[in-house]
Design an enzyme around this catalytic site. Sequence first.
Site, PDB file in Angstrom:
ATOM      1  N   HIS A   1      -4.038  -5.444  -2.062  1.00 43.63           N
ATOM      2  CA  HIS A   1      -5.085  -5.226  -1.074  1.00 43.63           C
ATOM      3  C   HIS A   1      -6.139  -6.326  -0.998  1.00 43.63           C
ATOM      4  CE1 HIS A   1      -3.335  -1.220  -1.115  1.00 43.63           C
ATOM      5  NE2 HIS A   1      -4.045  -0.921  -0.040  1.00 43.63           N
TER       6      HIS A   1
ATOM      7  N   SER B   1       0.848  -1.185   0.000  1.00 44.75           N
ATOM      8  CA  SER B   1       0.000   0.000   0.000  1.00 44.75           C
ATOM      9  C   SER B   1       0.892   1.246   0.000  1.00 44.75           C
ATOM     10  CB  SER B   1      -0.966  -0.030   1.190  1.00 44.75           C
ATOM     11  OG  SER B   1      -1.981   0.936   1.043  1.00 44.75           O
TER      12      SER B   1
ATOM     13  N   GLU C   1      -0.179  -3.149  -7.991  1.00 43.85           N
ATOM     14  CA  GLU C   1      -1.455  -3.447  -7.349  1.00 43.85           C
ATOM     15  C   GLU C   1      -2.216  -2.129  -7.207  1.00 43.85           C
ATOM     16  OE1 GLU C   1      -2.506  -2.823  -3.991  1.00 43.85           O
ATOM     17  OE2 GLU C   1      -0.667  -2.397  -2.869  1.00 43.85           O
TER      18      GLU C   1
END
Length: 345
Positions: free
Chosen positions: A308, A110, A241
């Site tokens: 995630h 993240s 991602e």
Amino acid sequence: MILWPRFQKGDTIAVTAPSSGVPEELHHLLTDTKNRQEQRGYPVTIYPTAWKQEKSVSAPAEERAAEFNRIMQDESPKAIIPPWGGERLLEMLPLLDYSAPIPKWILGYSDTSILLFAWTIKTGIATAHGTNIVDIRGAEMDPVTTAWENVLAWEGGKTITQSSSELYQPEWKFDEVTDVVFHLTEPTEWKTVSGKPETVEGRLLGGCIDVITHLVGTPYGKVREFQRNKLHDEPILWYFENCDMNPNEMKRCLKQMEYAGWFENSAGFLFGRSAAVSEADGYTAVDVYQDLAADIRLPVIYDIDCGHVPPQLTFVNGARAAAACSNGKGRLTMHVPEEADDAEA
């Protein structure tokens, strides 16, 4: 060349919060994960920023950076694993000391991936994109997530292989029960844009596309310079991602990277599963992948275990790697290049 940190059972893990910290009502998560890792043989030191959270960050950028710099100069911790990501890690990048760090692993995803990316680009030290510390507090964890230990303990000259998961968790569910972290219920299926089996080889680099796109045009995003000086101009195998972006936003980010020259010498692209908006006016994430494959003329593998939507593999920025997809199954094989330096040597 790339520097490879060393980590083994008994080494200390530092928990600092370069982005978001943990609010008081969730402090038990830090206590739980500290206890769990120490049961597994890893002493854990939790630093002050991890216990704080106000206005979207753990502390002002200067305080976060100073704590990180102190940890990097301390010989005791061999790995840094933040509690989780956040929103504003970007603002501390100019305050970090990149000049003479003691090589140690940084692991996370993240918002943490912007630190991983910048750290490897600026220092040539390998970093690991994978689990956050609070996500490994369970008594029983799936084999994909727990591979972080083998990856960080990876010895030079050896190859390490990770396989795709059997099941994944379609939506993020926060469960305060210590022993239950992920609820893996849906069959995993890796896919290719070509619809055929694909194997792609190159040097891994990437992270959360939402944040690393902000490094384009900055001193922390000099991809081609890093590629020439540290990777001997080997092609890059990109992994991305997506946390929050809809397909049009993701398309714009990829185009910006392309225009900045990031994809000039690339091997292919890997995209993680995403729970973000699946379409925008009929335009889908799969359309984005198809457009990228057509524009860049390189293979694209998607819905991989990254990001995630857990569980996720551990990717090492700077590693020479091969990603393979066939019949819905996937495999990531990484090895330390022969010319890489052992950080302990």
